[in-house]
Write a protein that holds these residues in place. Structure first.
Motif, PDB file in Angstrom:
ATOM      1  N   ARG A  58      -4.747  10.502  -0.516  1.00 22.49           N
ATOM      2  CA  ARG A  58      -4.197   9.684   0.180  1.00 22.49           C
ATOM      3  C   ARG A  58      -4.851   8.519   0.606  1.00 22.49           C
ATOM      4  O   ARG A  58      -6.060   8.706   0.646  1.00 22.49           O
ATOM      5  N   ILE A  59      -4.072   7.377   1.241  1.00 25.43           N
ATOM      6  CA  ILE A  59      -5.045   6.141   1.729  1.00 25.43           C
ATOM      7  C   ILE A  59      -4.633   6.652   3.265  1.00 25.43           C
ATOM      8  O   ILE A  59      -3.819   6.246   4.067  1.00 25.43           O
ATOM      9  N   THR A  60      -5.724   6.947   3.860  1.00 28.55           N
ATOM     10  CA  THR A  60      -6.131   7.052   5.450  1.00 28.55           C
ATOM     11  C   THR A  60      -7.299   7.186   6.000  1.00 28.55           C
ATOM     12  O   THR A  60      -8.192   7.459   4.884  1.00 28.55           O
ATOM     13  N   GLN A 111       1.082   9.237   2.850  1.00 25.85           N
ATOM     14  CA  GLN A 111       1.210   9.784   4.275  1.00 25.85           C
ATOM     15  C   GLN A 111       2.428  10.233   4.505  1.00 25.85           C
ATOM     16  O   GLN A 111       2.485  11.307   5.174  1.00 25.85           O
ATOM     17  N   ILE A 123      -6.621  -2.751   4.114  1.00 27.96           N
ATOM     18  CA  ILE A 123      -7.450  -1.895   3.943  1.00 27.96           C
ATOM     19  C   ILE A 123      -8.913  -1.934   4.350  1.00 27.96           C
ATOM     20  O   ILE A 123      -9.532  -3.101   3.832  1.00 27.96           O
ATOM     21  N   THR A 175      -2.873   2.207  -4.499  1.00 30.39           N
ATOM     22  CA  THR A 175      -2.544   3.503  -4.449  1.00 30.39           C
ATOM     23  C   THR A 175      -3.800   4.117  -4.399  1.00 30.39           C
ATOM     24  O   THR A 175      -4.846   3.704  -4.601  1.00 30.39           O
ATOM     25  N   PRO A 176      -3.765   5.585  -3.898  1.00 33.86           N
ATOM     26  CA  PRO A 176      -5.211   6.248  -3.911  1.00 33.86           C
ATOM     27  C   PRO A 176      -5.522   6.482  -5.516  1.00 33.86           C
ATOM     28  O   PRO A 176      -4.725   5.940  -6.483  1.00 33.86           O
ATOM     29  N   VAL A 198      -6.276   1.514   7.843  1.00 28.30           N
ATOM     30  CA  VAL A 198      -5.386   1.073   7.019  1.00 28.30           C
ATOM     31  C   VAL A 198      -3.947   0.893   7.807  1.00 28.30           C
ATOM     32  O   VAL A 198      -3.780   1.620   8.846  1.00 28.30           O
ATOM     33  N   THR A 231       0.523   4.648   0.871  1.00 28.04           N
ATOM     34  CA  THR A 231      -0.582   5.469   1.513  1.00 28.04           C
ATOM     35  C   THR A 231      -0.373   6.888   1.144  1.00 28.04           C
ATOM     36  O   THR A 231      -1.228   7.998   1.104  1.00 28.04           O
ATOM     37  N   ILE A 270       0.684  -1.069  -0.044  1.00 33.37           N
ATOM     38  CA  ILE A 270       0.036   0.008   0.114  1.00 33.37           C
ATOM     39  C   ILE A 270       0.914   1.189  -0.104  1.00 33.37           C
ATOM     40  O   ILE A 270       1.627   1.561   0.896  1.00 33.37           O
ATOM     41  N   LEU A 290      -9.725   3.734  -4.839  1.00 31.67           N
ATOM     42  CA  LEU A 290      -8.153   3.140  -4.832  1.00 31.67           C
ATOM     43  C   LEU A 290      -8.136   2.461  -6.005  1.00 31.67           C
ATOM     44  O   LEU A 290      -8.983   1.916  -6.896  1.00 31.67           O
TER      45      LEU A 290
END
Length: 398
Positions: free
Chosen positions: A360-362, A13, A26, A60-61, A36, A11, A9, A369
Motif C-alpha cells: 500500500r502507499i501510506t 488504502q 508522496i 502504484t505500490p 501521501v 494508494t 496515486i 513504488l
C-alpha cells in the motif's frame, strides 16, 4: 528527502477501490513513505527536498511476485511439445519427466550457472516493476542441491535491486532414488535438509506440494510439524490437479497461503477465511497446462478470502516471467477484476509472504513504488504484451 508530485496515486488504502488520489504527492524520507495526499496539502516540512514532477503518471505500490521457482537448471520445452501432442502433465511426470527432469539438470548445474540463468528471469520481473520476489527450492530433492538453490536465491538480492524471500520446498516431488518410498524421503532427506537450511539462515517459509503425484496430507503434515518446531511459517501447493485435502490442511496449520487451489471447494474457501490464509491463484500454470477447472473465485469473494496473484515462474507448468501478463490472464481466464488483480500483486501478495510494510502507499510503508505511463490502474491488467513502466522507486531510491 524526496517529493513526488503531479501524480495519480493508487494508494490501495480503500478496501472497495483503488484509493485514488488525483493530482497527488508522496513525500519520502530514507526508505519510507513519510506522507501521501493531494499536492495542495503537502506539509511545509516536506518542501525542502528533491522534487520529481511525474507528469500526471500513475503511481502504484511496487509489485510483488509471491510464488516463483526462478532458480533451476535446464528447460522443459520438449515436454511442452509432448503435452501438445496429447500427453497430460501427470503422464509426463509419471514417465520420469516433469519436476524430476528439472531435478537432474539442477543437480548438475553450478552455482554460477544457476545464478546467471535465474537473473535473466529476475531481470524480466524487475523490468515490470516487481520489487519483492519469493523464490522456492524444490528442484534439488537432496540436501546439498536444496541448500545450493537457496544460497543462489539469496544471491539474487545482492546482484539486483530487488528483495528476495526464500521458501524451502523439499517436499516438491519424490526423487528417483526414493521412488515408491515417499515417507522415507520425507524422513531421511526432506526434514534433515530443512533443518540444515534453517541453521544456515536460508529459509523464510516452508512449502510443499500436496497432490496425488507428490505427497499426501499426512506426509506434508510431518514437514509442517518440523517447520513449526523451527518457528517457520508454512505455505502449500494445494488442489492444483485434484482435491485431496491440502487446502484444509493449510488452513489447519494457519498457513500464509494456499496456492493454485483450482479444485478447492466452498468448504475449503470457508476454512481459508477462518484461518486468514491467502489464496494464491496462478493463471500461468492453468494456461500452460490447458486446464479447464478454474479456481473458485466467487467462493473466495463470498467468504472474504484474500486473493493473491503470481507468475509461478518455473520451467515446466508456467514458464512465465511477466507479472503484468499474469494480471491479464487472471482477469481473462478467471474473471477477476482489474482491481482484484492489482491487489493480488500488491496488498494480498505481501500478506501471502507475511510482509506488513509493503503493498500500500501510506505513511510508514516502505517506499517501493512503480511509476507508470498510464492514467488509470485498470490499464495494467488490460494490455497484453505491453510494459508501461516508467520508473521504479526501490527503498526510496529512484
Amino acid at each position: 528527502m524526496m517529493l513526488l508530485t503531479n501524480a495519480q496515486i493508487a494508494t490501495l488504502q480503500d478496501a472497495q477501490g483503488y484509493g485514488l488520489v488525483e493530482d497527488g504527492a508522496i513525500a519520502i524520507e530514507g526508505e519510507q513513505i513519510a506522507w501521501v495526499g493531494p499536492a495542495g496539502e503537502v506539509p511545509a516540512a516536506y518542501h525542502g527536498g528533491t522534487v520529481h514532477d511525474l507528469g500526471g503518471r500513475l503511481v502504484t505500490p511496487g509489485l510483488i511476485d509471491c510464488h516463483t521457482h526462478v532458480v533451476f537448471g535446464g528447460n522443459r520445452a520438449a515436454e511442452f511439445e509432448q503435452r501438445l501432442n496429447g500427453a497430460s502433465y501427470e503422464e509426463v511426470a509419471r514417465a520420469g519427466g516433469g519436476i524430476v527432469s528439472t531435478v537432474t539438470a539442477t543437480r548438475a548445474a553450478s552455482d554460477d550457472m544457476l545464478l546467471a540463468e535465474a537473473l535473466t528471469r529476475v531481470d524480466a520481473l524487475i523490468a515490470e516493476g516487481v520489487m519483492l520476489i519469493e523464490v522456492k527450492s524444490g528442484y534439488g530433492l537432496d540436501r546439498e542441491t536444496e541448500l545450493k538453490m537457496l544460497r543462489v536465491a539469496r544471491q539474487l538480492a545482492q546482484a539486483r535491486p530487488v528483495e528476495i524471500r526464500t521458501s524451502f520446498l523439499g517436499a516438491h516431488a519424490v526423487p528417483p532414488e526414493y521412488r515408491g518410498s515417499p515417507d522415507a524421503y520425507i524422513d531421511d532427506v526432506c526434514i534433515p535438509a530443512l533443518r540444515a537450511a534453517h541453521a544456515e539462515g536460508l529459509v523464510d517459509a516452508v512449502d510443499g506440494f500436496c497432490e496425488g503425484i507428490a505427497f499426501d496430507t499426512a506426509q506434508i503434515a510431518r514437514v509442517f510439524d518440523a517447520a513449526a518446531a523451527l518457528g517457520l511459517p508454512v505455505k502449500l501447493h494445494a488442489e492444483q490437479l485434484s482435491n485431496i485435502g491440502g487446502t484444509r490442511l493449510a488452513a489447519r496449520y494457519g498457513a500464509l497461503s494456499a496456492d493454485h487451489v483450482e479444485y478447492a471447494t466452498d468448504e475449503d474457501a470457508a476454512a481459508l477465511a477462518q484461518s486468514g490464509t491467502v489464496a494464491v491463484v496462478l493463471p500461468g500454470a492453468f494456461y500452460t497446462l490447458r486446464e479447464t477447472q478454474a479456481p473458485p473465485i466467487q467462493a473466495f469473494r463470498d467468504h472474504g478470502v484474500p486473493m493473491a496473484l503470481a507468475t509461478d515462474c518455473n520451467p515446466g507448468s508456467s514458464p512465465l516471467a511477466s507479472v503484468l501478463l499474469s494480471m491479464n490472464m487472471a482477469c481473462t481466464l478467471f474473471r477477476m477484476t482489474p482491481l482484484e488483480a492489482l491487489l493480488g500483486v500488491t496488498v494480498h501478495a505481501a500478506r501471502a509472504l507475511g510482509v506488513a510494510d509493503r503493498g500500500r502507499i501510506t505513511a510508514g510503508a516502505r517506499a517501493d513504488l512503480c511509476v507508470w505511463n498510464v492514467t488509470h490502474p485498470a490499464e495494467l491488467a488490460y494490455r497484453i504484451g505491453f510494459n508501461p513502466l516508467h520508473k521504479r522507486v526501490f527503498r526510496g531510491a529512484p
